[in-house]
Design a protein around this motif. Structure first.
Motif, PDB file in Angstrom:
ATOM      1  N   GLY A  75      71.110 -10.081  42.078  1.00 49.49           N
ATOM      2  CA  GLY A  75      71.193  -9.640  43.269  1.00 49.49           C
ATOM      3  C   GLY A  75      70.421  -9.711  43.443  1.00 49.49           C
ATOM      4  N   GLN A  76      68.960 -10.454  42.825  1.00 52.80           N
ATOM      5  CA  GLN A  76      67.490 -10.858  43.108  1.00 52.80           C
ATOM      6  C   GLN A  76      67.350 -12.047  43.319  1.00 52.80           C
ATOM      7  OE1 GLN A  76      65.476  -7.798  42.193  1.00 52.80           O
ATOM      8  NE2 GLN A  76      67.307  -6.974  42.367  1.00 52.80           N
ATOM      9  N   VAL A  77      65.717 -12.269  44.146  1.00 57.52           N
ATOM     10  CA  VAL A  77      65.924 -12.973  44.241  1.00 57.52           C
ATOM     11  C   VAL A  77      64.394 -13.370  43.777  1.00 57.52           C
ATOM     12  CG1 VAL A  77      64.271 -14.195  46.314  1.00 57.52           C
ATOM     13  CG2 VAL A  77      66.774 -12.308  47.018  1.00 57.52           C
ATOM     14  N   VAL A  78      63.968 -14.976  43.308  1.00 55.89           N
ATOM     15  CA  VAL A  78      63.306 -15.313  42.343  1.00 55.89           C
ATOM     16  C   VAL A  78      62.907 -16.753  43.133  1.00 55.89           C
ATOM     17  CG1 VAL A  78      63.347 -16.304  40.701  1.00 55.89           C
ATOM     18  CG2 VAL A  78      64.468 -14.912  40.284  1.00 55.89           C
ATOM     19  N   ARG A  79      61.984 -16.432  43.316  1.00 57.43           N
ATOM     20  CA  ARG A  79      61.409 -17.961  43.725  1.00 57.43           C
ATOM     21  C   ARG A  79      60.315 -18.756  42.803  1.00 57.43           C
ATOM     22  NH1 ARG A  79      59.198 -17.743  49.622  1.00 57.43           N
ATOM     23  NH2 ARG A  79      61.043 -15.708  50.264  1.00 57.43           N
ATOM     24  N   VAL A  80      60.024 -20.037  43.378  1.00 60.70           N
ATOM     25  CA  VAL A  80      59.680 -20.722  41.882  1.00 60.70           C
ATOM     26  C   VAL A  80      58.759 -21.462  42.932  1.00 60.70           C
ATOM     27  CG1 VAL A  80      59.708 -22.799  40.565  1.00 60.70           C
ATOM     28  CG2 VAL A  80      61.430 -20.887  40.471  1.00 60.70           C
ATOM     29  N   GLY A  81      57.436 -22.375  43.156  1.00 58.66           N
ATOM     30  CA  GLY A  81      56.442 -23.012  43.713  1.00 58.66           C
ATOM     31  C   GLY A  81      56.189 -24.354  42.632  1.00 58.66           C
ATOM     32  N   ASN A  82      55.422 -24.930  43.049  1.00 58.31           N
ATOM     33  CA  ASN A  82      55.111 -26.271  42.539  1.00 58.31           C
ATOM     34  C   ASN A  82      54.075 -25.842  41.726  1.00 58.31           C
ATOM     35  OD1 ASN A  82      53.152 -26.229  44.804  1.00 58.31           O
ATOM     36  ND2 ASN A  82      54.008 -27.824  45.951  1.00 58.31           N
ATOM     37  N   THR A  83      53.389 -24.716  41.702  1.00 60.80           N
ATOM     38  CA  THR A  83      52.079 -24.900  40.685  1.00 60.80           C
ATOM     39  C   THR A  83      53.039 -24.027  39.235  1.00 60.80           C
ATOM     40  OG1 THR A  83      51.571 -22.211  41.598  1.00 60.80           O
ATOM     41  CG2 THR A  83      50.883 -24.478  42.341  1.00 60.80           C
ATOM     42  N   ASP A  84      53.348 -23.938  38.718  1.00 60.55           N
ATOM     43  CA  ASP A  84      54.295 -23.178  37.838  1.00 60.55           C
ATOM     44  C   ASP A  84      53.875 -23.791  36.497  1.00 60.55           C
ATOM     45  OD1 ASP A  84      57.477 -21.570  39.629  1.00 60.55           O
ATOM     46  OD2 ASP A  84      54.968 -21.369  39.162  1.00 60.55           O
ATOM     47  N   THR A  85      53.751 -25.187  36.123  1.00 61.08           N
ATOM     48  CA  THR A  85      53.337 -25.657  35.179  1.00 61.08           C
ATOM     49  C   THR A  85      52.660 -25.219  33.677  1.00 61.08           C
ATOM     50  OG1 THR A  85      54.712 -27.769  36.474  1.00 61.08           O
ATOM     51  CG2 THR A  85      53.340 -27.819  34.234  1.00 61.08           C
ATOM     52  N   ALA A  86      52.907 -24.813  33.374  1.00 63.55           N
ATOM     53  CA  ALA A  86      51.680 -23.887  32.232  1.00 63.55           C
ATOM     54  C   ALA A  86      50.735 -25.259  31.891  1.00 63.55           C
ATOM     55  CB  ALA A  86      52.330 -23.565  31.562  1.00 63.55           C
ATOM     56  N   ILE A  87      49.811 -25.190  32.029  1.00 63.20           N
ATOM     57  CA  ILE A  87      48.348 -25.920  31.187  1.00 63.20           C
ATOM     58  C   ILE A  87      48.423 -25.103  30.084  1.00 63.20           C
ATOM     59  CG2 ILE A  87      46.479 -27.348  31.462  1.00 63.20           C
ATOM     60  CD1 ILE A  87      49.304 -28.264  33.269  1.00 63.20           C
ATOM     61  N   ASP A  88      48.309 -26.033  28.843  1.00 60.49           N
ATOM     62  CA  ASP A  88      47.837 -25.524  27.313  1.00 60.49           C
ATOM     63  C   ASP A  88      46.155 -25.653  27.164  1.00 60.49           C
ATOM     64  OD1 ASP A  88      46.910 -27.894  26.993  1.00 60.49           O
ATOM     65  OD2 ASP A  88      48.444 -28.340  25.602  1.00 60.49           O
ATOM     66  N   ALA A  89      45.393 -25.232  25.850  1.00 62.31           N
ATOM     67  CA  ALA A  89      43.756 -24.890  25.782  1.00 62.31           C
ATOM     68  C   ALA A  89      42.970 -26.677  26.401  1.00 62.31           C
ATOM     69  CB  ALA A  89      42.908 -24.294  25.013  1.00 62.31           C
ATOM     70  N   GLY A  90      44.330 -27.930  25.769  1.00 62.00           N
ATOM     71  CA  GLY A  90      43.576 -28.916  25.782  1.00 62.00           C
ATOM     72  C   GLY A  90      43.712 -29.692  27.286  1.00 62.00           C
TER      73      GLY A  90
END
Length: 283
Positions: free
Chosen positions: A192-207
């Motif tokens: 019953g939860q609301v989750v929001r996904v934005g367009n800045t969620d892409t993970a970037i590694d140390a490189g």
């Protein structure tokens, strides 16, 4: 984990012949047996049915990302009279519903399938954040998805859960981790939860490269501080976070230092003995 809590003991009792008799005659709670995720298990052990309103922008990206998780989605279940196939998950793309009348497509999709759900099923409604809707009528329709999803969550039985995921325009390809969590047994206690996904969620590694999502250890590379980690819920949380790839720093009061240190050795983490309620505790 080698640990059985009170709830598990009650569930075990409730499933014995004597326990079933007690539950029935005394009107005791009869909790469903929830599936728990284990390392190496598939994201979804069963059929996923994917549907959507006309013109949906999410169905195709979702299908691609499910394929990357080794999950195959179908458009419908076999409707033959002898068909016994049950759905393990229902995913509906409601992102392009632009008015209240369009909400009827939700009923048309979910109603025929509700009686064909497997135990511990999952239902996901995917929408557009109301504030990003193109016009007021669309914003009202998208806001209505919250009420629908919460009602759906109450209707599900046998450990089923339902969530609403608002996906911002431009974030269509950033759903992998959200799908992996909400469709799997990891989300057994979330409904019953609301989750929001934005367009800045892409993970970037140390490189500087886009990091690859690891569905088996989604917290790899993260450091997590767990308070009250020496015993009970805190210790269980620390073990689960370690299982999912995190480096865990456990914190508890000095009186429980030996238990805390034992846990830290078990999971390869670090420990801090500190009473955070003390007047001289760090702020």
């Amino acid at each position: 984990m080698g640990h059985i809590d009170v709830t598990d003991r009650y569930q075990s009792l409730a499933r014995t012949p004597f326990g079933r008799l007690l539950v029935k005659n005394l009107g005791l709670p009869d909790p469903p047996r929830l599936e728990r995720w284990t390392p190496g298990a598939p994201v979804v052990d069963g059929t996923v049915v994917l549907g959507g309103a006309a013109g949906g922008r999410l169905a195709n990206p979702v299908q691609r990302q499910l394929k990357g998780l080794d999950v195959a989605a179908v458009g419908a279940l076999d409707t033959g009279r002898t068909a016994g196939e049950r759905a393990k998950a229902l995913v509906f793309d409601a992102a392009e519903i632009r008015d209240v009348a369009g909400l009827a497509s939700l009923r048309e999709f979910f109603t025929p399938l509700m009686r064909r759900l497997a135990p511990n099923s999952r239902a996901l409604v995917l929408g557009t954040p109301p504030e990003r809707a193109s016009e007021p009528a669309a914003a009202v329709a998208q806001r209505s998805l919250e009420g629908f999803t919460r009602s759906l969550a109450k209707e599900l039985r046998a450990g089923g859960t339902a969530q609403l995921v608002y996906v911002a325009p431009g974030a269509e390809e950033s759903l992998t981790s959200t799908l992996a969590f909400l469709l799997s047994p990891r989300s057994a206690y979330v409904s019953g939860q609301v989750v929001r996904v934005g367009n800045t969620d892409t993970a970037i590694d140390a490189g500087g490269a886009i990091a690859t999502y690891d569905r088996h250890q989604p917290l790899a590379g993260r450091v997590v501080l767990v308070t009250g980690a020496a015993r009970g819920i805190g210790a269980s949380m620390a073990r689960v976070l370690h299982r999912d790839g995190a480096t865990v720093v456990g914190l508890d009061v000095p009186a429980l230092a030996s238990d805390l240190q034992a846990l830290s050795r078990e999971i390869g983490g670090d420990s801090l003995t500190l009473d955070v309620t003390a007047p001289d505790a760090p702020q």
